[in-house]
Design an enzyme around this catalytic site. Structure first.
Site, PDB file in Angstrom:
ATOM      1  N   HIS A 126       4.957  -0.561  -4.421  1.00 43.90           N
ATOM      2  CA  HIS A 126       3.436  -0.475  -3.217  1.00 43.90           C
ATOM      3  C   HIS A 126       4.699  -1.534  -2.185  1.00 43.90           C
ATOM      4  CE1 HIS A 126      -0.177   1.167  -4.979  1.00 43.90           C
ATOM      5  NE2 HIS A 126       0.330   0.425  -6.188  1.00 43.90           N
ATOM      6  N   SER A 162       1.262   4.821  -9.275  1.00 40.32           N
ATOM      7  CA  SER A 162      -0.127   4.496  -8.722  1.00 40.32           C
ATOM      8  C   SER A 162      -0.659   4.379  -7.418  1.00 40.32           C
ATOM      9  CB  SER A 162       0.501   2.363  -9.172  1.00 40.32           C
ATOM     10  OG  SER A 162      -0.909   1.625  -7.869  1.00 40.32           O
ATOM     11  N   HIS A 208       0.056   6.221  -0.164  1.00 36.67           N
ATOM     12  CA  HIS A 208       1.680   5.724  -0.692  1.00 36.67           C
ATOM     13  C   HIS A 208       1.196   5.791  -1.947  1.00 36.67           C
ATOM     14  CE1 HIS A 208       1.243   1.800  -0.530  1.00 36.67           C
ATOM     15  NE2 HIS A 208       1.358   1.947  -1.830  1.00 36.67           N
TER      16      HIS A 208
END
Length: 586
Positions: free
Chosen positions: A53, A123, A142
């Site tokens: 992330h 994720s 994303h």
């Protein structure tokens, strides 16, 4: 090394959400099918793929996201510019392939191994919705490649081709796979980063490794999520049963080790294997993956078969199953009972009259030697006799059966003498005797030894002498002494019996008090009966006048309300007593 990676990007596929397994993630990360459908479809190249992330570490892009019966499925591409960065931190001899076994790994395959085990999960990052808000096309932010995502079942499968990544999911139907293949072929010109920042990638990976050091059950979680995603035969992910690579253990380069390195395959045993200390020093294993898998299963070769499957004499069994088989075999050996001998063996025993040498005088373990007659049908009294079976050079020392043993006797027991005077000699199987097993005898002997030790210990304590301090078994500790130095001993609670014993009051005094109380109670009851006929109102007035006069004579202080309250309480008690007496009189 990057020049040898002959492709521009790596395909990655996996579920972003498994709808039936979202409880552990929490309500904040729960995503329904209706919300997913509202945000679909997505255009190729609009959703980036990064590491952990980190928006500054974009390494790929998403080609498509489909809403399937099991969950939300993603197909994307990752730049091979990561390959030189990953492989630069791996020693040259760490990743190897055994050419004799047909295992030749390209640089692309090595990169796929590292990528599959360093970043094994997906994720999804989505925009936070307000209450009753319907997601739009900008709902998905994303997709991140990470160690373990919050949502379960999100396993990332990498492949050099789209079929290699998509084919690992067994629950995908043929039409869905064809649709994904078509998208991958049509959108293979999707833009991916051709150059990546090495310092930024290194920083993000270091951060990931530090956080991943606290994941004690990483391998178990990966296997569970792999089953949720219906991934049963991954090619590169090593938290499974099928692998095609090993990491060589560092050892001294000697000719013996070199031979072992060529001959030993890539299998390894789990960390709790009893044969771990017997492994050769040059045995190849996967130490970096052992801590991640924690599966306790043996690793196999690329084609899914055993490394030595060509010999057809090896069967690989999980350690737990092997241990249970050993335990069951031991129980069967302990439960076996002696069987009767065949007639041929009995005939050979009767006809044999030779004497064994002292060196061959053997006896089965666990059975007590007879004091006089040691074997069945010996040639004479107190004669050490062994059947002909024990003279066999192939005899390994295991007693085939337990012969019938008669009690001690002073008569010769040669078969010819016995048959001529008493008739036919009884056969070995005529009088079957149930002998305890070796396990039972061991338990009984241990119990006897324990009882003897306890008796000896009690005898030693009874013979304790103050003059001999060496026989002192334990230090005498008073009840008032603290157990630890400096510990305060709590005061013991004194019972009623102890209080009576300390006061040492005579028993008669208590009885006299009871009688005195009964007489006083009788007098009060008689007085209440006589006063029951009086007018309660006049009595109340007199009490109030008396209380007012007393209060007038005294000074006003804090005790006057208390006295007034006491007078009212006494009056109330008298009224209750009068009512009780009236009720008893009626």
């Amino acid at each position: 090394m990057s020049e040898n990676v002959d492709i521009k990007y790596i395909f990655v596929a996996g579920y972003l959400v498994v709808y039936d397994h979202q409880e552990s993630a929490g309500r904040e990360y729960e995503l329904t099918r209706e919300q997913s459908k509202s945000a679909l479809p997505v255009l190729p190249g609009t959703i980036p793929i990064n590491i952990d992330h980190e928006s500054s570490c974009v390494v790929g892009t998403v080609l498509t996201i489909l809403d399937l019966p099991r969950g939300l499925f993603c197909l994307g591409v990752v730049s091979t510019a990561l390959a030189p960065i990953f492989l630069s931190y791996v020693q040259d001899d760490a990743l190897f392939a055994n050419a004799e076994e047909g295992m030749v790994l390209t640089e692309t395959e090595k990169f796929l191994y590292l990528l599959s085990n360093i970043l094994p999960s997906l994720s999804l990052s989505s925009r936070r919705l307000e209450k009753n808000e319907v997601p739009g096309k900008d709902f998905f932010a994303h997709v991140a490649l990470c160690e373990l995502g919050r949502r379960e079942g999100t396993v990332a499968i990498y492949g050099a081709t789209a079929s290699e990544a998509i084919g690992a999911f067994d629950d995908l139907s043929a039409p869905i796979k064809e649709q994904l293949y078509e998208i991958a072929t049509r959108e293979k010109c999707a833009e991916v980063p051709r150059e990546l920042s090495r310092p930024e990638i290194t920083r993000v990976l270091m951060k990931k490794f530090i956080h991943g050091a606290f994941l004690m059950d990483r391998g178990t979680c990966l296997k569970t999520r792999r089953e949720m995603a219906a991934v049963y035969n991954p090619k590169y992910l090593q938290a499974n049963e099928v692998i095609t690579i090993g990491i060589k253990e560092h050892s001294e380069e000697t000719p013996e080790n070199a031979i072992k390195d060529r001959s030993v395959s890539t299998q390894t045993a789990p960390s709790f294997d009893i044969s771990e200390s017997q492994q050769p020093s040059g045995q190849t294993h996967v130490p970096a993956m052992e801590s991640a898998t924690c599966s306790g299963q043996f690793l196999q070769t690329k084609n899914g078969a055993s490394p030595s499957a060509s010999r057809e004499d090896m069967v690989y069994v999980p350690f737990e199953k092997y241990a249970s088989l050993l335990a069951a075999s031991a129980r069967r050996d302990n439960d076996r009972r002696p069987v009767s001998p065949s007639r041929e063996f009995s005939r050979r025993s009767r006809d044999s009259t030779h004497e064994c040498s002292p060196g061959r005088d053997i006896w089965p373990r666990g059975f007590e030697r007879h004091p006089r007659l040691e074997s069945f049908m010996g040639p004479g009294m107190n004669h050490t006799y062994r059947p002909a079976l024990y003279e066999d050079p192939n005899f390994c020392g295991r007693f085939p059966y337990i012969p019938y043993q008669s009690p001690a006797s002073t008569y010769p027991v040669h078969p010819n003498y016995y048959s001529s005077n008493f008739g036919q000699f009884p056969g070995a199987g005529t009088y079957p005797i149930q002998y305890p097993s070796l396990h039972e005898q061991t338990v009984v002997s241990r119990l006897d030894a324990l009882i003897s030790a306890l008796e000896k210990n009690n005898k030693r304590d009874s013979e304790y002498s103050e003059n001999n301090p060496r026989k002192r078994s334990a230090r005498t500790i008073s009840e008032n002494d603290p157990y630890f130095p400096g510990e305060m001993v709590p005061a013991k609670k004194i019972t009623t019996e102890q209080q009576l014993c300390e006061k040492k009051e005579p028993v008669g005094s208590g009885i006299n008090d009871i009688l005195q109380g009964i007489l006083t109670l009788q007098k009060e009851v008689a007085g209440l009966k006589s006063a029951s006929n009086a007018d309660s109102s006049s009595e109340r007035k007199e009490e109030l006048e008396n209380s007012n006069q007393e209060s007038a004579r005294e000074t006003v202080d804090a005790s006057m309300p208390k006295r007034l309250k006491d007078a009212q309480t006494k009056l109330k008690r008298k009224k209750e007593a009068a009512a009780f007496a009236q009720m008893m009189a009626d």
